[in-house]
Enzyme design. Structure first.
Site, PDB file in Angstrom:
ATOM      1  N   LYS A 175      40.901  26.180  38.717  1.00 44.52           N
ATOM      2  CA  LYS A 175      42.199  25.925  39.374  1.00 44.52           C
ATOM      3  C   LYS A 175      42.247  26.855  40.580  1.00 44.52           C
ATOM      4  O   LYS A 175      42.581  28.027  40.462  1.00 44.52           O
ATOM      5  CB  LYS A 175      43.338  26.242  38.397  1.00 44.52           C
ATOM      6  N   GLU A 250      40.993  40.031  37.192  1.00 40.65           N
ATOM      7  CA  GLU A 250      40.620  40.786  38.399  1.00 40.65           C
ATOM      8  C   GLU A 250      41.852  40.797  39.283  1.00 40.65           C
ATOM      9  O   GLU A 250      42.217  39.763  39.850  1.00 40.65           O
ATOM     10  CB  GLU A 250      39.466  40.097  39.141  1.00 40.65           C
ATOM     11  N   CYS A 284      41.022  42.166  47.908  1.00 39.93           N
ATOM     12  CA  CYS A 284      41.511  42.979  46.789  1.00 39.93           C
ATOM     13  C   CYS A 284      41.028  44.411  46.895  1.00 39.93           C
ATOM     14  O   CYS A 284      41.697  45.341  46.472  1.00 39.93           O
ATOM     15  CB  CYS A 284      41.038  42.373  45.481  1.00 39.93           C
ATOM     16  N   GLU A 385      50.593  46.961  46.956  1.00 40.13           N
ATOM     17  CA  GLU A 385      49.554  46.202  47.650  1.00 40.13           C
ATOM     18  C   GLU A 385      50.198  45.322  48.723  1.00 40.13           C
ATOM     19  O   GLU A 385      51.117  44.559  48.431  1.00 40.13           O
ATOM     20  CB  GLU A 385      48.789  45.328  46.655  1.00 40.13           C
TER      21      GLU A 385
HETATM   22  P1  NAD Z   1      48.308  34.844  42.987  1.00 40.46           P
HETATM   23  O1  NAD Z   1      48.348  35.688  41.755  1.00 40.46           O
HETATM   24  O2  NAD Z   1      49.572  34.421  43.614  1.00 40.46           O
HETATM   25  O3  NAD Z   1      47.535  33.482  42.658  1.00 40.46           O
HETATM   26  C1  NAD Z   1      46.226  33.489  42.138  1.00 40.46           C
HETATM   27  C2  NAD Z   1      45.996  32.198  41.377  1.00 40.46           C
HETATM   28  O4  NAD Z   1      46.773  32.240  40.172  1.00 40.46           O
HETATM   29  C3  NAD Z   1      46.437  30.946  42.110  1.00 40.46           C
HETATM   30  O5  NAD Z   1      45.496  29.919  41.857  1.00 40.46           O
HETATM   31  C4  NAD Z   1      47.799  30.632  41.489  1.00 40.46           C
HETATM   32  O6  NAD Z   1      48.142  29.294  41.569  1.00 40.46           O
HETATM   33  C5  NAD Z   1      47.528  31.058  40.050  1.00 40.46           C
HETATM   34  N1  NAD Z   1      48.712  31.404  39.261  1.00 40.46           N
HETATM   35  C6  NAD Z   1      49.790  32.131  39.657  1.00 40.46           C
HETATM   36  N2  NAD Z   1      50.657  32.264  38.629  1.00 40.46           N
HETATM   37  C7  NAD Z   1      50.098  31.635  37.566  1.00 40.46           C
HETATM   38  C8  NAD Z   1      50.504  31.426  36.208  1.00 40.46           C
HETATM   39  N3  NAD Z   1      51.651  31.883  35.733  1.00 40.46           N
HETATM   40  N4  NAD Z   1      49.671  30.744  35.395  1.00 40.46           N
HETATM   41  C9  NAD Z   1      48.506  30.286  35.842  1.00 40.46           C
HETATM   42  N5  NAD Z   1      48.073  30.418  37.118  1.00 40.46           N
HETATM   43  C10 NAD Z   1      48.857  31.096  37.960  1.00 40.46           C
HETATM   44  O7  NAD Z   1      47.364  35.604  44.007  1.00 40.46           O
HETATM   45  P2  NAD Z   1      47.077  35.222  45.539  1.00 40.46           P
HETATM   46  O8  NAD Z   1      48.273  35.567  46.336  1.00 40.46           O
HETATM   47  O9  NAD Z   1      46.503  33.849  45.615  1.00 40.46           O
HETATM   48  O10 NAD Z   1      45.891  36.243  45.865  1.00 40.46           O
HETATM   49  C11 NAD Z   1      46.089  37.534  46.254  1.00 40.46           C
HETATM   50  C12 NAD Z   1      45.933  38.483  45.081  1.00 40.46           C
HETATM   51  O11 NAD Z   1      44.653  38.322  44.484  1.00 40.46           O
HETATM   52  C13 NAD Z   1      46.005  39.927  45.506  1.00 40.46           C
HETATM   53  O12 NAD Z   1      46.813  40.663  44.630  1.00 40.46           O
HETATM   54  C14 NAD Z   1      44.569  40.396  45.405  1.00 40.46           C
HETATM   55  O13 NAD Z   1      44.413  41.772  45.217  1.00 40.46           O
HETATM   56  C15 NAD Z   1      44.065  39.602  44.271  1.00 40.46           C
HETATM   57  N6  NAD Z   1      42.594  39.529  44.309  1.00 40.46           N
HETATM   58  C16 NAD Z   1      41.867  40.258  43.409  1.00 40.46           C
HETATM   59  C17 NAD Z   1      40.475  40.240  43.466  1.00 40.46           C
HETATM   60  C18 NAD Z   1      39.634  41.037  42.489  1.00 40.46           C
HETATM   61  O14 NAD Z   1      38.458  40.725  42.337  1.00 40.46           O
HETATM   62  N7  NAD Z   1      40.171  42.033  41.814  1.00 40.46           N
HETATM   63  C19 NAD Z   1      39.839  39.482  44.437  1.00 40.46           C
HETATM   64  C20 NAD Z   1      40.611  38.774  45.343  1.00 40.46           C
HETATM   65  C21 NAD Z   1      42.002  38.798  45.262  1.00 40.46           C
END
Ligand code: NAD
Length: 492
Positions: A175, A250, A284, A385
Site C-alpha cells: 500500500k 520504520e 527520515c 520532525e
Molecule cells: P505517513 O505516516 O503519513 O504515511 C505513511 C503510509 O502509511 C502511507 O501509505 C499512509 O497512507 C499509511 N497510513 C497512514 N495511517 C495509516 C493507518 N492508520 N493504517 C494504515 N496505513 C496508514 O507518512 P508520510 O507522510 O507518507 O511519510 C513521512 C514519514 O515517513 C516521516 O515521518 C518519515 O520520517 C517517515 N519515514 C521513515 C523512514 C525510515 O526508514 N525510518 C523512511 C522514510 C520515511
C-alpha cells in the site's frame, strides 16, 4: 492525465467504488495522473489474492533456489526500467531525477542480494538432550505480508520489505502513499513479467485510514512492515496488536549531525548539506539538528551559507538542480509553519526562511533551504520532525555536552559525527543512541547493512542478512526414533 490501476491477483483493477485520487506534480502544481481510491473492499480483495497465492503450488512448491532466480530476474527487469521508474517517481514526489535514478539503479542489488540469500537460510539439526529424539528446525514464511510505505522514496522503501519477504517465500500486498503511488503500480507489474505467479505481489492504492487500516486489521495478514510517520506507526501498531501480527516499524527522526572542534570543515559542510538539503530534507534520516562546537560555529555557518547559496532550486528533472520542491501542499505548509514557530521561539534565520518562487519555480511548492541559528535543543524545531529543508544549528562546548544534546530526543534513527580523531569517533559511536551512525559521512545506506531506529524511531530493522528472519518463523520438529512411547503422563 494518465490513469494507473491497482494490481490484485495479477489483474489491473480500478477501485470497486469507482473513485480516483489525483497525483499532483509538485513542480508544476498540476495533477498529472490518477490512481484508484481503494477502500476496504479493495484491500480485502488484495489480501485474499495474496492468501490464495500462498497456497498456489506454482509459488508454494518452488525451491528456495527457484525463488532466488525469480528475484534476480526481477532485479534485471528493474534495471532495464530504471529510467522510466525514476521519471514516474519524480513526477509523483518532486525529488531530483539524479537521486531517483541513482536509487532505481541500486534497487536491483537488493533483489540480487536477497535472491542469493534465499537458499542459504538453513535450519539446524539440534543435538537434543532427549534420548531417541531427532530434533531439527526449519524456517518457514510467515504468510501474507502487508508493506505500507511513505511518499519520499516509494520504491526503495518498498524494496527494503519486498526483497526479503519474497526471498523468504511470503506473498505481499503493498500500500504505497496516497501522494505517490504511480511508480509502485508500474513496478509491481515487473514481478509478473519476471515470472512470479499472480497474487504473489499485489498493490492497492488509497488513503491510510480507508484502505491501509483494512489491510492491517485483516485476519489473514501475518505481518505488517510499515514505514512512515509516528502517528501512522502508532495506529498501525495498535491495530496489528488486535490479532497479534508481526510488525516492523520504520518511523521518523530528529537526527544529530555533530561537527567536532577538530573536524575538516569543508567536508563537514558537505555532510551537513547531504543531511538536510539533499532530497529537500524529506528523508527520515535527515540530519536536522546540526551540533557545532562553539569554537567552529561562526566559521562553519558562513561556509555552509556559501555552499547552500550555490545550490540551484528548480525543475527536479534538470541535472543542474540541487534542490527540488516539497512533495505535497500540506507538507509545504507544514515546513513554512515550522520556520515561523522557530522565529517565534527566538531562533535566527541565517539563510533562507521563506517560500521560493524564483525563475522556473513559480508554480511549485518550493521552500528556500533554511539555516536556523541560536537554536536550543528545547525548541520545537529541535524536537519535532519537520521533514523539509530546515536545519537547526545548536552550539556545544565539549564532547560530553554534544552527546547529551544528541541523545536528548525521543527519536534514535541516525547520527553523524565529524572528527579527525579516531578515539573520539569511537567514543561517539559507543555513546550515541541511534540505529545508524556515520563518521565523516552522512546518508549512506546499503542493502547489506541493517537500518532502523532506536527509541521512537521504530521497531525492528531492514536490510542485511539477519533481517530475512523478520519474514520467517521457526518450526521445531522432534522425531521419535524409539519404538516405545514412555510414560505418557509426564513431560519428556
Ligand atoms: P505517513 O505516516 O503519513 O504515511 C505513511 C503510509 O502509511 C502511507 O501509505 C499512509 O497512507 C499509511 N497510513 C497512514 N495511517 C495509516 C493507518 N492508520 N493504517 C494504515 N496505513 C496508514 O507518512 P508520510 O507522510 O507518507 O511519510 C513521512 C514519514 O515517513 C516521516 O515521518 C518519515 O520520517 C517517515 N519515514 C521513515 C523512514 C525510515 O526508514 N525510518 C523512511 C522514510 C520515511
Amino acid at each position: 492525465m494518465q490513469d494507473f490501476k491497482m494490481l490484485i491477483g495479477g489483474d489491473e483493477r480500478a477501485a470497486v467504488g469507482g473513485e480516483w485520487i489525483e497525483s499532483v506534480n509538485p513542480y508544476t502544481g498540476k495533477a498529472w495522473a490518477r490512481v484508484p481510491r481503494g477502500q476496504a473492499e479493495d484491500a480485502a480483495a488484495a489480501v485474499e489474492a495474496a492468501a490464495a497465492a500462498l497456497e498456489n503450488p506454482a509459488w508454494k512448491n518452488l525451491t528456495a533456489s527457484q525463488r532466488g532466480a525469480l528475484l534476480r530476474k526481477a532485479g534485471d527487469l528493474i534495471l532495464a526500467n530504471a529510467e522510466r521508474l525514476a521519471d514516474l517517481e519524480v513526477q509523483d514526489n518532486g525529488k531530483l531525477k539524479a537521486e531517483m535514478l541513482g536509487q532505481m539503479r541500486y534497487l536491483p542489488e537488493h533483489y540480487y542480494y536477497y535472491g542469493g540469500l534465499a537458499d542459504k537460510i538453513e535450519g539446524a539439526v539440534i543435538p537434543s538432550d532427549k534420548a531417541g529424539m531427532f530434533a531439527h528446525t526449519v524456517y518457514e514464511p510467515l504468510g501474507v505480508v502487508v508493506a505500507i510505505t511513505p511518499w519520499n522514496s516509494p520504491l526503495l522503501l518498498t524494496t527494503w520489505k519486498l526483497a526479503p519477504a519474497l526471498a523468504a517465500g511470503n506473498t505481499v500486498v503493498v500500500k504505497p502513499s496516497e501522494h505517490a503511488s504511480v511508480s509502485m503500480v508500474e513496478f509491481a507489474k515487473l514481478f509478473l513479467e519476471a515470472g512470479f505467479p499472480a497474487g504473489v505481489v499485489n498493490v492497492v492504492t488509497g488513503f491510510g485510514a480507508e484502505c491501509g487500516a483494512t489491510l492491517v486489521e485483516h485476519p489473514k495478514v501475518a505481518k505488517v512492515a510499515f514505514t512512515g510517520g509516528d502517528g501512522g506507526g502508532r495506529a498501525v501498531y495498535q491495530a496489528a496488536a488486535k490479532n497479534l501480527k508481526h510488525v516492523t516499524l520504520e518511523l521518523g527522526g530528529k537526527s544529530p549531525n555533530i561537527v567536532c572542534e577538530d573536524a575538516d570543515i569543508e567536508q563537514a559542510v558537505k555532510g551537513a548539506v547531504s543531511g538536510i538539503f539533499a532530497a529537500t530534507g524529506q528523508t527520515c534520516m535527515a540530519g536536522s539538528r546540526l551540533l557545532v562546537h562553539e569554537a567552529r560555529h561562526d566559521e562553519f555557518v558562513e561556509a555552509l551559507r556559501d555552499f547552500v547559496a550555490a545550490a540551484k532550486l528548480g525543475n527536479p528533472m534538470d541535472r543542474e538542480t540541487k534542490i527540488g520542491p516539497i512533495a505535497n501542499l500540506s507538507q509545504y505548509e507544514k515546513v513554512l509553519d515550522y520556520i515561523d514557530i522557530a522565529k517565534g521561539e527566538g531562533a535566527l534565520v541565517a539563510y533562507g526562511g521563506k517560500a521560493y518562487h524564483g525563475a522556473g519555480c513559480e508554480n511549485g511548492w518550493f521552500v528556500e533551504p533554511t539555516v536556523l541559528t541560536e537554536v536550543s535543543n528545547t525548541m520545537r524545531v529541535a524536537r519535532e520532525e519537520i521533514f523539509g529543508p530546515v536545519l537547526s544549528v545548536i552550539r556545544f562546548k565539549d564532547d560530553e555536552e554534544a552527546i547529551a544534546i544528541a541523545n536528548d530526543t525521543p527519536y534514535g534513527l541516525a547520527a553523524g559525527v565529524w572528527t579527525k580523531d579516531l578515539v573520539r569517533a569511537f567514543r561517539y559511536t559507543k555513546e550515541l543512541k541511534a540505529g545508524t551512525i556515520w563518521v565523516n559521512a552522512y546518508r549512506v545506506v546499503s542493502y547489506a547493512v541493517p537500518f532502523g531506529g532506536f527509541k521512537q524511531s521504530g521497531i525492528g530493522r531492514e536490510n542485511g542478512q539477519e533481517m530475512i528472519k523478520e519474514y520467517l518463523q521457526t518450526k521445531s520438529v522432534f522425531i521419535n526414533l524409539d519404538k516405545e512411547v514412555p510414560n505418557p503422563f509426564v513431560l519428556r
